[in-house]
Design a protein around this motif. Sequence first.
Motif, short mmCIF file in Angstrom:
data_model
loop_
_atom_site.label_atom_id
_atom_site.label_comp_id
_atom_site.label_asym_id
_atom_site.label_seq_id
_atom_site.Cartn_x
_atom_site.Cartn_y
_atom_site.Cartn_z
N ARG A 5 21.73 32.77 31.78
CA ARG A 5 23.04 32.90 32.43
C ARG A 5 23.87 31.63 32.28
O ARG A 5 25.07 31.69 32.05
N LEU A 6 23.22 30.49 32.41
CA LEU A 6 23.94 29.23 32.29
C LEU A 6 24.47 29.05 30.86
O LEU A 6 25.62 28.66 30.66
N LYS A 7 23.64 29.35 29.86
CA LYS A 7 24.08 29.23 28.48
C LYS A 7 25.23 30.19 28.19
O LYS A 7 26.20 29.82 27.53
N TYR A 8 25.14 31.41 28.71
CA TYR A 8 26.21 32.39 28.53
C TYR A 8 27.52 31.86 29.13
O TYR A 8 28.58 31.92 28.51
N PHE A 9 27.44 31.33 30.35
CA PHE A 9 28.61 30.79 31.03
C PHE A 9 29.21 29.63 30.25
O PHE A 9 30.43 29.55 30.06
N LEU A 10 28.37 28.71 29.78
CA LEU A 10 28.86 27.55 29.03
C LEU A 10 29.50 27.97 27.72
O LEU A 10 30.55 27.44 27.34
N ASP A 11 28.90 28.93 27.03
CA ASP A 11 29.47 29.42 25.77
C ASP A 11 30.77 30.18 26.01
O ASP A 11 31.74 30.00 25.29
N LYS A 74 28.55 16.79 38.23
CA LYS A 74 29.10 17.16 36.92
C LYS A 74 29.04 18.67 36.70
O LYS A 74 29.97 19.24 36.13
N LEU A 75 27.95 19.31 37.12
CA LEU A 75 27.87 20.76 36.98
C LEU A 75 28.99 21.43 37.76
O LEU A 75 29.58 22.41 37.30
N HIS A 76 29.30 20.89 38.92
CA HIS A 76 30.36 21.46 39.76
C HIS A 76 31.75 21.16 39.20
O HIS A 76 32.58 22.07 39.05
N GLU A 77 32.02 19.90 38.86
CA GLU A 77 33.37 19.51 38.45
C GLU A 77 33.70 19.91 37.02
O GLU A 77 34.76 20.47 36.76
N TYR A 78 32.80 19.63 36.08
CA TYR A 78 33.10 19.90 34.68
C TYR A 78 32.59 21.27 34.24
O TYR A 78 33.21 21.92 33.40
N GLY A 79 31.47 21.68 34.79
CA GLY A 79 30.89 22.96 34.39
C GLY A 79 31.41 24.11 35.22
O GLY A 79 31.11 25.26 34.94
N ARG A 80 32.17 23.81 36.27
CA ARG A 80 32.73 24.82 37.16
C ARG A 80 31.65 25.76 37.70
O ARG A 80 31.85 26.95 37.85
N ILE A 81 30.49 25.18 37.96
CA ILE A 81 29.39 25.94 38.55
C ILE A 81 29.41 25.68 40.05
O ILE A 81 29.49 24.54 40.48
N ASN A 82 29.37 26.73 40.83
CA ASN A 82 29.43 26.56 42.29
C ASN A 82 28.68 27.68 42.99
O ASN A 82 27.98 28.45 42.35
N GLY A 83 28.82 27.74 44.28
CA GLY A 83 28.20 28.81 45.06
C GLY A 83 26.69 28.78 45.02
O GLY A 83 26.06 27.73 45.00
N ARG A 84 26.12 29.98 45.00
CA ARG A 84 24.67 30.11 45.05
C ARG A 84 23.98 29.51 43.83
O ARG A 84 22.88 28.99 43.92
N GLU A 85 24.66 29.60 42.66
CA GLU A 85 24.06 29.05 41.45
C GLU A 85 23.88 27.54 41.57
O GLU A 85 22.81 27.00 41.26
N LEU A 86 24.91 26.85 42.05
CA LEU A 86 24.81 25.41 42.20
C LEU A 86 23.79 25.05 43.27
O LEU A 86 23.01 24.11 43.10
N ALA A 87 23.77 25.80 44.35
CA ALA A 87 22.79 25.55 45.42
C ALA A 87 21.37 25.74 44.90
O ALA A 87 20.47 24.97 45.23
N TRP A 88 21.16 26.75 44.07
CA TRP A 88 19.82 27.01 43.53
C TRP A 88 19.39 25.86 42.62
O TRP A 88 18.25 25.39 42.70
#
Length: 121
Positions: A5-11, A74-88
């Motif tokens: 999922r992370l790779k899909y999101f980044l791509d 960095k995951l939050h600010e640059y990768g725009r990852i948040n919510g449950r994914e970032l908490a996990w």
Amino acid sequence: MILARLKYFLDLNDLLDGAHYGFRRGHGTTDQVLYMCQKIRDAQNNKPTNHFIAVFLDLSKAFDRVWKHKLIIKLHEYGRINGRELAWIHDFLGRRVIRVKYNNTLSDSYKMSQGVPQGSV
């Protein structure tokens, strides 16, 4: 599952640099060497300097030195990852302990404040 999922999101969001080859399907060390060789050729053909400078770093123990808090930022600010994914991810990286076994005796647990688990992409 998380990696896929992370790779899909980044791509999907084009968040990885084109010269990033680590942990990407279809990209390996050979690709990185060819990329560098092409950059050298380009520099040699570039008039008037014809110069190329390369810096090689030995990143041994790199996994041991990752600053987890900054990685989460960095995951939050640059990768725009948040919510449950970032908490996990934060929980996965934060609850790390090590123990040493010697002569069938197990040491007390020691909480790891730095580093990420090796072998977990």
